[in-house]
Design a protein around this motif. Structure first.
Motif, PDB file in Angstrom:
ATOM      1  N   ASP A 151      74.660  -6.182  -6.309  1.00  0.00           N
ATOM      2  CA  ASP A 151      76.029  -5.292  -7.277  1.00  0.00           C
ATOM      3  C   ASP A 151      75.468  -4.798  -7.941  1.00  0.00           C
ATOM      4  O   ASP A 151      76.371  -4.255  -9.299  1.00  0.00           O
ATOM      5  N   VAL A 152      74.313  -5.735  -9.238  1.00  0.00           N
ATOM      6  CA  VAL A 152      74.677  -5.561 -10.673  1.00  0.00           C
ATOM      7  C   VAL A 152      73.966  -4.399 -10.930  1.00  0.00           C
ATOM      8  O   VAL A 152      73.389  -3.528 -10.044  1.00  0.00           O
ATOM      9  N   ASP A 153      74.354  -3.294 -12.207  1.00  0.00           N
ATOM     10  CA  ASP A 153      73.506  -2.038 -12.287  1.00  0.00           C
ATOM     11  C   ASP A 153      72.348  -2.511 -13.155  1.00  0.00           C
ATOM     12  O   ASP A 153      72.378  -1.965 -14.073  1.00  0.00           O
ATOM     13  N   TRP A 154      71.219  -2.128 -11.653  1.00  0.00           N
ATOM     14  CA  TRP A 154      69.822  -2.085 -12.267  1.00  0.00           C
ATOM     15  C   TRP A 154      69.950  -0.743 -12.924  1.00  0.00           C
ATOM     16  O   TRP A 154      68.650  -0.877 -13.414  1.00  0.00           O
ATOM     17  N   SER A 155      70.012   0.477 -12.553  1.00  0.00           N
ATOM     18  CA  SER A 155      70.158   1.558 -12.730  1.00  0.00           C
ATOM     19  C   SER A 155      70.024   1.981 -14.344  1.00  0.00           C
ATOM     20  O   SER A 155      69.149   1.839 -15.027  1.00  0.00           O
ATOM     21  N   THR A 156      70.914   0.711 -14.576  1.00  0.00           N
ATOM     22  CA  THR A 156      71.151   1.115 -16.700  1.00  0.00           C
ATOM     23  C   THR A 156      70.139   0.560 -17.157  1.00  0.00           C
ATOM     24  O   THR A 156      69.191   0.483 -17.752  1.00  0.00           O
ATOM     25  N   LEU A 157      70.017  -0.701 -16.321  1.00  0.00           N
ATOM     26  CA  LEU A 157      69.009  -1.537 -16.835  1.00  0.00           C
ATOM     27  C   LEU A 157      66.960  -1.152 -16.388  1.00  0.00           C
ATOM     28  O   LEU A 157      66.986  -1.127 -18.044  1.00  0.00           O
ATOM     29  N   ILE A 158      67.325  -0.940 -16.008  1.00  0.00           N
ATOM     30  CA  ILE A 158      65.576   0.005 -16.007  1.00  0.00           C
ATOM     31  C   ILE A 158      65.779   1.129 -16.844  1.00  0.00           C
ATOM     32  O   ILE A 158      64.760   1.364 -17.400  1.00  0.00           O
ATOM     33  N   PHE A 159      66.648   1.950 -17.322  1.00  0.00           N
ATOM     34  CA  PHE A 159      67.163   2.753 -18.317  1.00  0.00           C
ATOM     35  C   PHE A 159      66.384   2.856 -19.433  1.00  0.00           C
ATOM     36  O   PHE A 159      65.986   3.072 -20.403  1.00  0.00           O
ATOM     37  N   PHE A 160      67.106   1.402 -19.562  1.00  0.00           N
ATOM     38  CA  PHE A 160      67.238   0.583 -21.227  1.00  0.00           C
ATOM     39  C   PHE A 160      65.320   0.138 -21.215  1.00  0.00           C
ATOM     40  O   PHE A 160      65.214   0.658 -22.288  1.00  0.00           O
ATOM     41  N   MET A 161      64.951   0.035 -20.156  1.00  0.00           N
ATOM     42  CA  MET A 161      63.488  -0.736 -20.442  1.00  0.00           C
ATOM     43  C   MET A 161      62.798   0.418 -20.561  1.00  0.00           C
ATOM     44  O   MET A 161      61.458  -0.022 -21.669  1.00  0.00           O
ATOM     45  N   CYS A 162      63.145   1.657 -19.963  1.00  0.00           N
ATOM     46  CA  CYS A 162      62.033   2.742 -20.225  1.00  0.00           C
ATOM     47  C   CYS A 162      62.431   3.647 -21.346  1.00  0.00           C
ATOM     48  O   CYS A 162      61.175   4.218 -22.420  1.00  0.00           O
ATOM     49  N   PHE A 163      63.529   3.794 -22.122  1.00  0.00           N
ATOM     50  CA  PHE A 163      63.978   4.255 -22.943  1.00  0.00           C
ATOM     51  C   PHE A 163      62.665   3.321 -24.428  1.00  0.00           C
ATOM     52  O   PHE A 163      62.925   3.788 -25.462  1.00  0.00           O
ATOM     53  N   PHE A 164      63.292   1.947 -24.176  1.00  0.00           N
ATOM     54  CA  PHE A 164      62.911   1.187 -24.760  1.00  0.00           C
ATOM     55  C   PHE A 164      60.656   1.396 -25.222  1.00  0.00           C
ATOM     56  O   PHE A 164      60.415   1.466 -26.141  1.00  0.00           O
ATOM     57  N   VAL A 165      60.191   1.687 -24.233  1.00  0.00           N
ATOM     58  CA  VAL A 165      59.172   2.601 -23.787  1.00  0.00           C
ATOM     59  C   VAL A 165      58.768   3.207 -24.566  1.00  0.00           C
ATOM     60  O   VAL A 165      58.355   3.976 -25.646  1.00  0.00           O
ATOM     61  N   LEU A 166      59.921   4.522 -24.051  1.00  0.00           N
ATOM     62  CA  LEU A 166      59.637   5.584 -25.523  1.00  0.00           C
ATOM     63  C   LEU A 166      60.276   6.009 -26.184  1.00  0.00           C
ATOM     64  O   LEU A 166      58.816   6.500 -27.723  1.00  0.00           O
ATOM     65  N   ILE A 167      61.409   4.814 -26.947  1.00  0.00           N
ATOM     66  CA  ILE A 167      60.992   5.060 -28.965  1.00  0.00           C
ATOM     67  C   ILE A 167      60.038   3.612 -29.136  1.00  0.00           C
ATOM     68  O   ILE A 167      59.454   4.096 -30.142  1.00  0.00           O
ATOM     69  N   GLY A 168      59.353   3.179 -27.838  1.00  0.00           N
ATOM     70  CA  GLY A 168      58.153   2.335 -28.847  1.00  0.00           C
ATOM     71  C   GLY A 168      56.568   3.314 -28.968  1.00  0.00           C
ATOM     72  O   GLY A 168      55.728   3.543 -30.271  1.00  0.00           O
ATOM     73  N   GLY A 169      56.837   4.403 -28.143  1.00  0.00           N
ATOM     74  CA  GLY A 169      56.286   5.627 -28.679  1.00  0.00           C
ATOM     75  C   GLY A 169      56.051   6.082 -29.427  1.00  0.00           C
ATOM     76  O   GLY A 169      54.958   6.555 -30.784  1.00  0.00           O
ATOM     77  N   LEU A 170      57.718   6.349 -29.649  1.00  0.00           N
ATOM     78  CA  LEU A 170      57.684   6.841 -31.695  1.00  0.00           C
ATOM     79  C   LEU A 170      57.361   6.765 -32.176  1.00  0.00           C
ATOM     80  O   LEU A 170      56.285   6.950 -33.938  1.00  0.00           O
ATOM     81  N   GLU A 171      57.413   5.129 -32.016  1.00  0.00           N
ATOM     82  CA  GLU A 171      56.901   3.968 -33.704  1.00  0.00           C
ATOM     83  C   GLU A 171      55.755   3.831 -33.805  1.00  0.00           C
ATOM     84  O   GLU A 171      54.383   4.050 -34.308  1.00  0.00           O
ATOM     85  N   LYS A 172      55.054   3.599 -32.173  1.00  0.00           N
ATOM     86  CA  LYS A 172      53.333   3.282 -32.218  1.00  0.00           C
ATOM     87  C   LYS A 172      52.403   4.795 -32.609  1.00  0.00           C
ATOM     88  O   LYS A 172      51.545   4.152 -33.679  1.00  0.00           O
TER      89      LYS A 172
END
Length: 446
Positions: free
Chosen positions: A278-299
């Protein structure tokens, strides 16, 4: 910035935001596909993507730990019990309920991270709304607004205030004396908008309180031990990093989660499998992927280019620059998570101050321990206020917003991008205007 990788990174990020706004795809799927596009297009390799997720391990560990703790104590019915008590305290009146949410959330968010507070308190909201007969989505959005704004009350209330405060060597006491009033005003703006933005709930009255369900707390002994674990976690959230052997909030949350699961399992109130399912895996996966998107902008230098453009725009007029900065950072922070934005902008803002001759080059050094000239400090204050308050603008503006959306989904509702925007844009604009007036009067005129 003018490379194909930067263009792909920017287009991918904008496309994901577009999908979030239009709701053509679930927000987790949109972010997941966006992150994979960056990897397939070779904007970054898989190890680099995992590296950007790893850099945010503290945030992910903190969220996972608190989610597990909240879920582990659900069978005790403590959340339903507290929700009923809060409705009774408000005497079934919507206006008192709204003010109660503000009063409950504000002091906690002055000490704990806003997303953590939302994770701890949000489970109270759906049962409260059900008992008083109103939609719980606006109540969750209100809690998010307060959580984001109350982070300005202390230097440790929000990661942004801490990052900028540390960069200009500002002490906890100095922050209280100079900037905390701005946080009070930001929360005051929300209170002033309650009768207008939350009109239906404000005028709601529950005439017969006797008709309320009266849930009983189950498993008293387990709940008592759970309260001790929760108290331990909250105390170490505050003091953990100042101990001789520092303990990060993420480590504390994960330890609390382990103890909560052990307690739940051995007291036989629930199984480990059910809790983790019942852990909110959807939110956790969203954060992981959004960190990658921001990493792309940063890199690829997109964030640095935005910050550099701002330096050119400001010129040497500190007063004008302060006003522009608070709105520029506020608007950008409504769609780009404020932490990476601020991390990128702090050194660039320092470089700008040196370039225009308002400070010596020594301030650029990571080891700089002195004070910046008072004349340039309003720029850094503006960045603090803009980055923090801008998070109230859209659903992706702050981590607390996504957490609230995850809680809503777990209770059978979605906080759509458009719904959040309807509440968020007026609050964000009002807060940014009031913050600009406060900084102008407090630091530029008087």
């Amino acid at each position: 910035m003018a490379t194909w990788q930067a263009i792909v990174s920017l287009i991918t990020f904008i496309s994901v935001i577009f999908l979030l706004i239009t709701e053509w795809l679930h927000f987790t799927i949109a972010a997941f596909l966006g992150a994979l596009i960056l990897i397939v297009a070779n904007v970054m390799t898989m190890p680099e993507a995992l590296g950007y997720i790893g850099k945010s391990h503290g945030t992910l560990g903190l969220f996972f730990g608190v989610m597990v703790m909240v879920r582990a104590f659900e069978p005790t019915k403590v959340f339903e019990y507290l929700a009923t008590k809060m409705v009774i305290w408000a005497k079934g009146r919507g206006d008192r309920l709204l003010l109660g949410i503000v009063a409950l959330t504000t002091p906690i968010c002055a000490i704990l991270p806003n997303a953590t507070t939302v994770m701890l308190l949000a489970p109270l909201i759906p049962p409260i709304a059900q008992e008083i007969g109103v939609d719980f989505v606006p109540l969750l959005i209100l809690m998010v607004f307060v959580a984001n704004s109350a982070g300005l009350l202390t230097i440790v209330g929000d990661p942004v205030t801490y990052i900028v405060g540390d960069a200009i060597n500002m002490s906890f006491v100095d922050y209280l004396l100079q900037l905390s009033l701005g946080g009070v005003i930001a929360v005051g703006v929300i209170v002033a908008t309650l009768p207008f933005l939350f009109r239906k709930i404000w005028h709601k009255k529950l005439e017969n309180l006797e008709s309320l369900p009266h849930p009983r707390i189950n498993h008293h002994r387990t709940l008592f031990i759970g309260a001790i674990i929760t108290t331990f976690v909250l105390i170490f959230f505050v003091i953990g990093e100042s101990l001789p052997i520092p303990v990060s909030p993420a480590t504390v949350a994960l330890l609390g989660a382990a103890l909560a699961m052990m307690l739940s399992h051995h007291s036989k109130i629930d199984s480990v499998q059910n809790i983790l399912r019942d852990v909110d895996w959807s939110t956790l996966i969203f954060f992981m992927c959004f960190f990658v998107l921001i990493g792309g902008l940063e890199k690829t230098g997109v964030i640095s280019s935005m910050s550099g453009f701002l330096g050119v725009l400001l010129g040497k007029n500190i007063a004008l620059g302060t006003i522009i900065l608070i709105f520029f950072v506020g608007l950008i922070s409504s769609v780009v998570p404020n932490i990476p934005l601020v991390v990128a902008m702090v050194p660039l803002l320092k470089q700008y101050v040196v370039n225009v001759g308002l400070a010596g080059s020594e301030i650029i050094s990571p080891d700089f321990a002195g004070q910046l000239p008072a004349i340039v400090l309003p720029l850094f204050y503006a960045m603090m206020y803009g980055a923090t308050l801008g998070g109230n603008g859209t659903l992706v503006g702050a981590s607390a917003n996504i957490v609230a959306a995850g809680v809503a989904e777990q209770h059978g509702r979605r906080i759509s991008f458009k719904t959040f925007l309807r509440y968020g844009i007026p609050v964000m604009i009002l807060q940014l205007v009031v913050a600009a007036i406060y900084i102008t009067l407090r630091f530029l005129i008087f």
